[in-house]
Scaffold this active site. Sequence first.
Site, PDB file in Angstrom:
ATOM      1  N   THR A 128      26.693  -4.603 114.851  1.00  0.00           N
ATOM      2  CA  THR A 128      27.147  -4.200 113.517  1.00  0.00           C
ATOM      3  C   THR A 128      28.378  -4.981 113.085  1.00  0.00           C
ATOM      4  OG1 THR A 128      28.336  -2.396 114.594  1.00  0.00           O
ATOM      5  CG2 THR A 128      26.188  -1.885 113.654  1.00  0.00           C
ATOM      6  N   SER A 129      28.789  -4.745 111.839  1.00  0.00           N
ATOM      7  CA  SER A 129      29.976  -5.333 111.182  1.00  0.00           C
ATOM      8  C   SER A 129      29.824  -6.820 110.902  1.00  0.00           C
ATOM      9  CB  SER A 129      31.260  -5.064 111.986  1.00  0.00           C
ATOM     10  OG  SER A 129      31.319  -5.850 113.158  1.00  0.00           O
ATOM     11  N   MET A 132      28.187  -1.738 119.490  1.00  0.00           N
ATOM     12  CA  MET A 132      28.732  -0.798 118.498  1.00  0.00           C
ATOM     13  C   MET A 132      30.104  -1.295 118.039  1.00  0.00           C
ATOM     14  SD  MET A 132      27.552   2.816 120.253  1.00  0.00           S
ATOM     15  CE  MET A 132      28.550   2.574 121.717  1.00  0.00           C
ATOM     16  N   ASP A 133      30.094  -2.145 117.036  1.00  0.00           N
ATOM     17  CA  ASP A 133      31.318  -2.808 116.585  1.00  0.00           C
ATOM     18  C   ASP A 133      31.771  -2.230 115.244  1.00  0.00           C
ATOM     19  OD1 ASP A 133      33.402  -4.559 116.483  1.00  0.00           O
ATOM     20  OD2 ASP A 133      32.226  -6.276 115.808  1.00  0.00           O
ATOM     21  N   GLY A 134      33.077  -1.987 115.110  1.00  0.00           N
ATOM     22  CA  GLY A 134      33.613  -1.593 113.814  1.00  0.00           C
ATOM     23  C   GLY A 134      34.263  -0.229 113.754  1.00  0.00           C
TER      24      GLY A 134
END
Length: 332
Positions: free
Chosen positions: A277-278, A49-51
Amino acid sequence: MMEKNSVISESESRAIASQKLGGLSTFLRKCLFSVVSVGPIPEHIAFIMDGNRRYAKRRNLPVGEGHKAGFLSLMSILRYCYELGVKYVTVYAFSIDNFKRRPDEVKTLMDLLQEKIEGLLEKESIVNQFGIRVYFIGNLKLLNESVRVAAEKAMKATANNSKAVLLICVAYTSCDEIVHAVEESCNMKKSEIRAQINGTKGGCNGGMDGEAGLDTSEACNEKVEGEEKENTRVEHVEKDEGEFQESEKQLPVVKVVDVEKHLYMSVAPDPDILIRTSGETRLSNFLLWQTSNCPLYSPAALWPDLGMWHLVWVILNFQRNHYYLEKKRKQM
């Protein structure tokens, strides 16, 4: 009075319209998922879960608001996954390396984590709606006591759920997981070796095992030395050496299967899909052991912006490559 009634009726009509649109949206989503489910559905999806921080920065919000938005996104993604029939979902919530961040941000994250863990046990939570068993994966000793107690309580409360599984990686890195697994495997083999030694020296140890058996090794050695002095024949020495070499060959060794059995993630199969993500393609010390044969998808959306269509697109790509991936796995 008439103005008040008109305001009430207007608010009520908006609520009814919103409810109808929500119902229509749910119906259309279920129709879409029923079509997607005709093809193979991954059993296990893992998320990095990046960003969250970038999401907050772009909107001039405090960092904590970005993490809260990330949690709302997580709840939506979990619902989509379980509605599609994905049984296992793993999320990288907090790395050991994240403890190096600013103390105020770490405290915000820990407070949010504790709040959301406790929220998972509420009657109307997604955990109870889908019958989800929750695991917290990682070196939980590194968490503060209140968060650790909340995590243990959640795992105990959901232990009988079996319809779906949620694995939350906190205080986790893959290197720490592998080191832990190797240490546990070595300790297990050490116990087996001690048991073998006690078995071969049963006459001296009197059937004792573990550390108690090893405590009598000095007396046993003295007895063996006495026997060797009484019998100095070369044939006897050669026989003893041969038996020692033979027993040395039979000593238990640490195998890959032993390490895998002691991994934190041994409670779930390896992921079929890893999504970060991102737009980043780094694994960031996450599931290095388990993702050797797992496709990585990197949508450009930040984690709070990740939606249903991103997930559907990833699964459609998985279905398109499913035959090839299964063929590669069988060759491993």
